[in-house]
Design a protein around this motif. Sequence first.
Motif, PDB file in Angstrom:
ATOM      1  N   ALA A   1     -75.690  -2.524  39.981  1.00 30.17           N
ATOM      2  CA  ALA A   1     -76.443  -1.556  39.690  1.00 30.17           C
ATOM      3  C   ALA A   1     -77.787  -1.879  39.700  1.00 30.17           C
ATOM      4  CB  ALA A   1     -76.678  -0.710  37.905  1.00 30.17           C
ATOM      5  N   ASP A   2     -78.515  -0.805  40.584  1.00 32.10           N
ATOM      6  CA  ASP A   2     -80.487  -1.780  40.791  1.00 32.10           C
ATOM      7  C   ASP A   2     -81.244  -1.443  39.607  1.00 32.10           C
ATOM      8  OD1 ASP A   2     -79.740  -2.881  43.566  1.00 32.10           O
ATOM      9  OD2 ASP A   2     -79.993  -0.874  44.552  1.00 32.10           O
ATOM     10  N   VAL A   3     -80.631  -1.742  38.587  1.00 31.84           N
ATOM     11  CA  VAL A   3     -81.900  -1.943  38.224  1.00 31.84           C
ATOM     12  C   VAL A   3     -81.568  -2.861  36.804  1.00 31.84           C
ATOM     13  CG1 VAL A   3     -81.578   1.231  37.107  1.00 31.84           C
ATOM     14  CG2 VAL A   3     -79.662  -0.364  36.120  1.00 31.84           C
ATOM     15  N   TYR A   4     -82.630  -3.368  36.161  1.00 31.50           N
ATOM     16  CA  TYR A   4     -83.265  -3.921  35.098  1.00 31.50           C
ATOM     17  C   TYR A   4     -82.654  -4.567  33.776  1.00 31.50           C
ATOM     18  CZ  TYR A   4     -84.807  -8.996  32.843  1.00 31.50           C
ATOM     19  OH  TYR A   4     -84.014  -9.927  32.323  1.00 31.50           O
ATOM     20  N   HIS A   5     -82.635  -2.749  33.125  1.00 39.21           N
ATOM     21  CA  HIS A   5     -82.620  -2.514  32.045  1.00 39.21           C
ATOM     22  C   HIS A   5     -81.304  -2.673  31.325  1.00 39.21           C
ATOM     23  CE1 HIS A   5     -81.727   1.869  33.706  1.00 39.21           C
ATOM     24  NE2 HIS A   5     -81.587   1.448  31.882  1.00 39.21           N
ATOM     25  N   PHE A   6     -80.242  -2.418  32.371  1.00 35.48           N
ATOM     26  CA  PHE A   6     -79.031  -2.625  32.200  1.00 35.48           C
ATOM     27  C   PHE A   6     -78.242  -3.803  33.352  1.00 35.48           C
ATOM     28  CE2 PHE A   6     -78.693   0.612  29.123  1.00 35.48           C
ATOM     29  CZ  PHE A   6     -77.588   0.417  28.434  1.00 35.48           C
ATOM     30  N   HIS A   7     -78.005  -4.699  33.006  1.00 35.40           N
ATOM     31  CA  HIS A   7     -76.840  -5.937  33.561  1.00 35.40           C
ATOM     32  C   HIS A   7     -76.198  -5.134  33.395  1.00 35.40           C
ATOM     33  CE1 HIS A   7     -76.737  -9.062  36.032  1.00 35.40           C
ATOM     34  NE2 HIS A   7     -75.738  -9.510  35.581  1.00 35.40           N
ATOM     35  N   GLY A   8     -75.874  -4.408  34.343  1.00 34.10           N
ATOM     36  CA  GLY A   8     -73.955  -3.845  35.048  1.00 34.10           C
ATOM     37  C   GLY A   8     -73.251  -3.271  36.110  1.00 34.10           C
ATOM     38  N   LEU A   9     -72.264  -3.627  36.306  1.00 32.25           N
ATOM     39  CA  LEU A   9     -72.108  -3.009  38.304  1.00 32.25           C
ATOM     40  C   LEU A   9     -71.660  -1.791  38.015  1.00 32.25           C
ATOM     41  CD1 LEU A   9     -68.867  -5.180  37.487  1.00 32.25           C
ATOM     42  CD2 LEU A   9     -70.914  -6.162  38.987  1.00 32.25           C
ATOM     43  N   LYS A  10     -71.838  -1.675  39.579  1.00 36.54           N
ATOM     44  CA  LYS A  10     -72.572  -0.470  40.208  1.00 36.54           C
ATOM     45  C   LYS A  10     -71.249   0.278  40.076  1.00 36.54           C
ATOM     46  CE  LYS A  10     -74.588   1.973  43.829  1.00 36.54           C
ATOM     47  NZ  LYS A  10     -76.588   2.255  43.979  1.00 36.54           N
ATOM     48  N   SER A  11     -70.155  -0.133  40.881  1.00 32.32           N
ATOM     49  CA  SER A  11     -68.390  -0.146  40.604  1.00 32.32           C
ATOM     50  C   SER A  11     -68.284  -1.525  41.011  1.00 32.32           C
ATOM     51  CB  SER A  11     -68.530   0.432  42.261  1.00 32.32           C
ATOM     52  OG  SER A  11     -68.797   0.053  43.234  1.00 32.32           O
ATOM     53  N   LEU A  12     -66.518  -1.294  40.480  1.00 30.77           N
ATOM     54  CA  LEU A  12     -65.306  -2.825  40.270  1.00 30.77           C
ATOM     55  C   LEU A  12     -64.140  -1.818  41.167  1.00 30.77           C
ATOM     56  CD1 LEU A  12     -65.489  -5.311  39.181  1.00 30.77           C
ATOM     57  CD2 LEU A  12     -64.842  -4.300  37.222  1.00 30.77           C
ATOM     58  N   MET A  13     -64.119  -2.427  42.575  1.00 27.31           N
ATOM     59  CA  MET A  13     -63.201  -1.435  43.426  1.00 27.31           C
ATOM     60  C   MET A  13     -62.473  -3.290  43.213  1.00 27.31           C
ATOM     61  SD  MET A  13     -63.403   0.905  43.982  1.00 27.31           S
ATOM     62  CE  MET A  13     -62.798   1.084  45.627  1.00 27.31           C
TER      63      MET A  13
ATOM     64  N   TYR B   1     -86.021   3.154  29.842  1.00 28.08           N
ATOM     65  CA  TYR B   1     -86.622   1.739  29.570  1.00 28.08           C
ATOM     66  C   TYR B   1     -86.618   1.116  30.943  1.00 28.08           C
ATOM     67  CZ  TYR B   1     -84.669   2.769  24.732  1.00 28.08           C
ATOM     68  OH  TYR B   1     -85.562   4.059  23.284  1.00 28.08           O
ATOM     69  N   GLN B   2     -85.931   2.199  32.257  1.00 29.57           N
ATOM     70  CA  GLN B   2     -86.104   0.811  32.796  1.00 29.57           C
ATOM     71  C   GLN B   2     -87.649   0.840  33.878  1.00 29.57           C
ATOM     72  OE1 GLN B   2     -83.478   3.459  35.330  1.00 29.57           O
ATOM     73  NE2 GLN B   2     -85.398   3.697  36.822  1.00 29.57           N
ATOM     74  N   ALA B   3     -87.378  -0.709  34.353  1.00 28.39           N
ATOM     75  CA  ALA B   3     -88.855  -1.170  35.044  1.00 28.39           C
ATOM     76  C   ALA B   3     -89.281  -0.004  35.477  1.00 28.39           C
ATOM     77  CB  ALA B   3     -88.745  -2.136  35.325  1.00 28.39           C
ATOM     78  N   GLY B   4     -90.347   0.229  35.991  1.00 22.51           N
ATOM     79  CA  GLY B   4     -90.777   1.385  37.337  1.00 22.51           C
ATOM     80  C   GLY B   4     -90.745   2.486  37.374  1.00 22.51           C
ATOM     81  N   ARG B   5     -90.309   3.202  35.787  1.00 23.76           N
ATOM     82  CA  ARG B   5     -89.677   4.353  35.488  1.00 23.76           C
ATOM     83  C   ARG B   5     -90.630   5.294  36.611  1.00 23.76           C
ATOM     84  NH1 ARG B   5     -91.168   4.373  29.455  1.00 23.76           N
ATOM     85  NH2 ARG B   5     -93.014   5.887  30.008  1.00 23.76           N
ATOM     86  N   THR B   6     -90.533   6.910  36.730  1.00 27.97           N
ATOM     87  CA  THR B   6     -91.102   7.541  38.113  1.00 27.97           C
ATOM     88  C   THR B   6     -91.216   8.696  37.043  1.00 27.97           C
ATOM     89  OG1 THR B   6     -88.996   8.660  38.391  1.00 27.97           O
ATOM     90  CG2 THR B   6     -90.335   6.777  40.351  1.00 27.97           C
TER      91      THR B   6
END
Length: 392
Positions: free
Chosen positions: A376-388, A170-175
């Motif tokens: 995280a660098d994706v638009y299909h899920f707006h969620g954190l890459k990490s949460l230190m 579902y990600q924009a610009g998938r390869t």
Amino acid sequence: MQSFRQNPTAPAFVQDPYPAYEAMRSLGPVLRWEDYDMPVAVGYAATSDILKNRALGREAPPEFAPQIPAHLAPFYAVEAHSMLELEAPRHTRLRGLVLRAFTSRRIAGMGAEIDALCHDLIDRFPAGEFDLLPHYAQKIPVIVIARLLGVPEEMAEDLLAWSNAMVGMYQAGRTRADEDRAVSATEAFVAFMRGYVDTRRAHPGDDLISELIAAEMDGDRLSEDELITTCILLLNAGHEATVHTMGNGVATLIGQHAVDALIADPVNTVEEILRFDPPLHMFTRWVYADVEIAGHRFRRGDQVAALLAAANRDPDRFDAPAMFRPDRAAGQNLSFGAGPHFCVGAPLARLELQIALPILFQRMPGLALAETPRYADVYHFHGLKSLMVRAG
Ligand code: HEM
């Protein structure tokens, strides 16, 4: 209709899409998003209409159904039985059978177990700075949905990996590499589920898969393929969005100094977390019959998108929408969708968040961010890459 350009993968947009949504809304409740070549609703009323209006739906009209390339066939063979991708009458039938097994009594009955799981995970937190996502936010939803379905908890890592690869579609610009990963994950997931459903058929237990096997409506049951797709849908949808809401929620609560509000009123604070920074921003629909939305006419075969996260910040619906206010009246945001596809898992997701967030801050009252969290660098899920984080 006015149009707007915004690359959905631009890093600044992915980190904070809300200023762009505001700029879009200043052009009208519905506008053409050039980069998707599609009209999108950004106003609350128009978004809600797109989700509820029966002249629109998820399934493509047959004459507009996109050709599926051969290498993606295994992925779409699973999607073909997914209630999320279907409309009445198949959608009504699949959803009805699932709701028969996914009862509010069964969900509410999970409360004590979720509570114990949260304490157990906190007992095992590492010392010093650590990433809260793998140690807490990812663990709870995946273990809860695995237990609910009756899938062994040792499978949690595989479920996470398969599901992450599948939603890459579902990600924009998938390869092509994203597609190949999604297909391999689908094949592995289906093979596992097929074997597992067979075991449960022979030895039913007190779990959702056994209930789904037995669920019957007007003499009708789920076929083997429908059962497998439904289990995969519940396992995938059952954790990805909840993980990200939990992560975004912790960052928001600390950033907005709202921990006291959470402890005093978990129900309304969780609703505000869902409104303020939801994990899923964009859903599309096909138009089946000529229809007017916010003064714009659409025809059969058109596609339109609903921007849930933009609708949640419409000033016509919410006072000072950019402010995080846990004392707002609950239950109005569109983060779980609306209409026929309204999230089946909303009661479970709410329960997990209402239990896991207060326990975390009660056990770790001074919990602080150790780094500025990044999405995280994706638009299909707006969620954190990490949460230190670190204990206070
Ligand atoms: C905070 C967590 C969650 C959020 C924000 C969320 C959001 C959504 C949204 C927006 C939709 C509607 C999509 C559309 O209209 O096209 C949806 C559908 C769905 N969700 Fe969730 N969800 C969450 C958690 C869950 C959980 C825990 C489960 C399962 C246990 C689940 C299962 C489903 C299913 C099966 C559908 C499809 C319903 C249908 O097509 O009739 N979700 N979800």
